[in-house]
Each structure stands twice: as C-alpha cells, then as structure tokens.
Write an enzyme that holds these catalytic residues in place. Structure first.
Site, short mmCIF file in Angstrom:
data_model
loop_
_atom_site.label_atom_id
_atom_site.label_comp_id
_atom_site.label_asym_id
_atom_site.label_seq_id
_atom_site.Cartn_x
_atom_site.Cartn_y
_atom_site.Cartn_z
N ASN A 43 1.22 -26.34 13.27
CA ASN A 43 0.44 -27.53 12.93
C ASN A 43 -0.40 -27.96 14.13
OD1 ASN A 43 -0.26 -29.96 11.47
ND2 ASN A 43 1.23 -31.08 12.71
N HIS A 56 -2.04 -31.33 15.90
CA HIS A 56 -1.86 -32.78 15.86
C HIS A 56 -2.69 -33.42 16.99
CE1 HIS A 56 0.04 -36.53 14.84
NE2 HIS A 56 0.20 -36.74 16.14
N SER A 108 -2.20 -31.16 20.32
CA SER A 108 -1.05 -30.27 20.45
C SER A 108 -1.01 -29.33 19.26
CB SER A 108 0.27 -31.07 20.44
OG SER A 108 0.26 -32.08 21.42
N ASP A 137 5.91 -33.97 12.97
CA ASP A 137 5.28 -33.64 14.26
C ASP A 137 6.31 -33.52 15.39
OD1 ASP A 137 2.73 -33.87 12.95
OD2 ASP A 137 2.81 -36.02 13.23
#
Ligand code: GAR
Length: 194
Positions: free
Chosen positions: A106, A108, A135, A144
């Site tokens: 992911n 973020h 990140s 997250d």
C-alpha cells in the site's frame, strides 16, 4: 513476466504512475488488472484509456467476504503476483490479507507510523508538522500498520499551503511507489516465480 494488479477507489493518480513506470522500465513487468470498489472512480476510466483491463467490484450491497471472493477470482484469473493498493480506501479482511501476505503493498501519504488512516496530509498540516513524506508498506490486518518497505520525505517552505504540500506529496508518491513496486517485481522475477 511478473504481473501486477492494482486496487484503487478514486482518482487513480498512483495507478497511472505505476502503469507508465512499468511501461518505461527495462524489465518486462505488466499491470494486468485494475479493480475499483467504486463504479464512478476515475481510476477505472484511466485504466480503460491506458488499455489495462478494468473491473468494478461493489463492496456495498454484498458482504466483504463476497466482494473479496470476487476479487480473489479476478486476481487468480489474471495470475497476479503482486497487488498494489493505490488509494484503495477499504480495509481488507484478515483471511484475504493472510492469503496474500508479502504480496500486498500500500502507498500512504505520511511517514508511518505517524498519521495512519484517512486525511493524513490534512491532519499532519493542522498539527503543524514541518516534515512530510510518503510510505510504501506491506499490508497487514490493521489500518496502515504493516511493515514499512520504503519512505521518501520532504520539508516544505515555511508557510506553505495545504494544497502545495498535497501537490508535492503526490509527486513524491508517483516516484516512490513505482520504484518500490518495480523492485518487488524484479525480486519475483529473480526468484523465478513468473
Ligand atoms: C494517495 O495520496 C494515497 O497515498 C492515499 O490516497 C491517495 C490516492 O490518490 N491513500 C491513503 O490515504 C491510504 N490510507 P490517487 O487516487 O490519485 O492515487
């Protein structure tokens, strides 16, 4: 050829940056699928414009388990080896996450573990942060919270507006995410899993 699938809920800026980077990279990776949970997501139109197979899977009107079963079927039909969440604003269930551990990443817009969740840039800005960054992390069962793979930071000019910081953040993301994803796809290729 290592195959990437992308999940996106909205604009799709990171999705497009990934596709463009994969197409210009010397290594032959391919983005084989874009899935969105929102039928009106710009990411879906971007995918069609870029010639990437695009699929809308509704998360509302069916259970998360049903939506994820549909997603699982779509991912396996294209043989996806890495799944990138590019502004995908839903928490994936623990079974799905466990099934794809280390293959699910992911992007973020904060220097995790600071500012997880939604509206991270605004929260950081309103708290008077002086350093910002993005990140890329492996997805775990939390919001997250998975292990960070790569970060890139910047210090805006004092007095910068939220809009200026958001713009810079997107530039940072559009370079950090493709670099990291390509490195992960290179590793898959080196392990001979493609
Ligand atoms: C990006 O800033 C991404 O980091 C963020 O959503 C935006 C999507 O933009 N993701 C999160 O906040 C996940 N918690 P995009 O649709 O233009 O790629």
């Amino acid at each position: 050829m290592p195959r990437l699938a992308v999940l996106a809920s909205g604009n799709g800026g990171n999705f497009e940056a990934l596709v463009m980077a994969l197409r210009s990279a010397p290594s032959p990776h391919e983005c084989v699928l874009l899935v969105s949970d929102r039928s009106e997501a710009l990411a879906l139109s971007r995918a069609r414009g870029l010639g990437v197979p695009a699929l809308h899977i509704p998360w509302s009107g069916q259970t998360r388990t049903e939506a994820e079963a549909e997603l699982e079927k779509a991912l396996s039909s294209v043989g996806a080896q890495l799944i990138a969440l590019a502004g995908f604003m839903r928490l994936l269930g623990p079974d799905f996450v466990r099934a794809h551990r280390n293959c699910l990443v992911n992007i973020h817009p904060s220097l995790l573990p600071k500012w997880p969740g939604k509206n991270s840039i605004r929260c950081a800005f309103e708290a008077g942060e002086t350093e910002y960054g993005a990140s890329v992390h492996y997805v775990d069962e939390g919001m997250d919270t998975g292990p960070v793979i790569a970060q890139s930071s910047f210090i805006p000019e004092p007095g910068s507006s939220l809009e200026t910081i958001e713009e810079r953040m997107h530039e940072i993301e559009h370079s950090l995410f493709p670099l990291t994803v390509i490195e992960l796809l290179d590793r898959i290729k080196a392990r001979g899993e493609d």
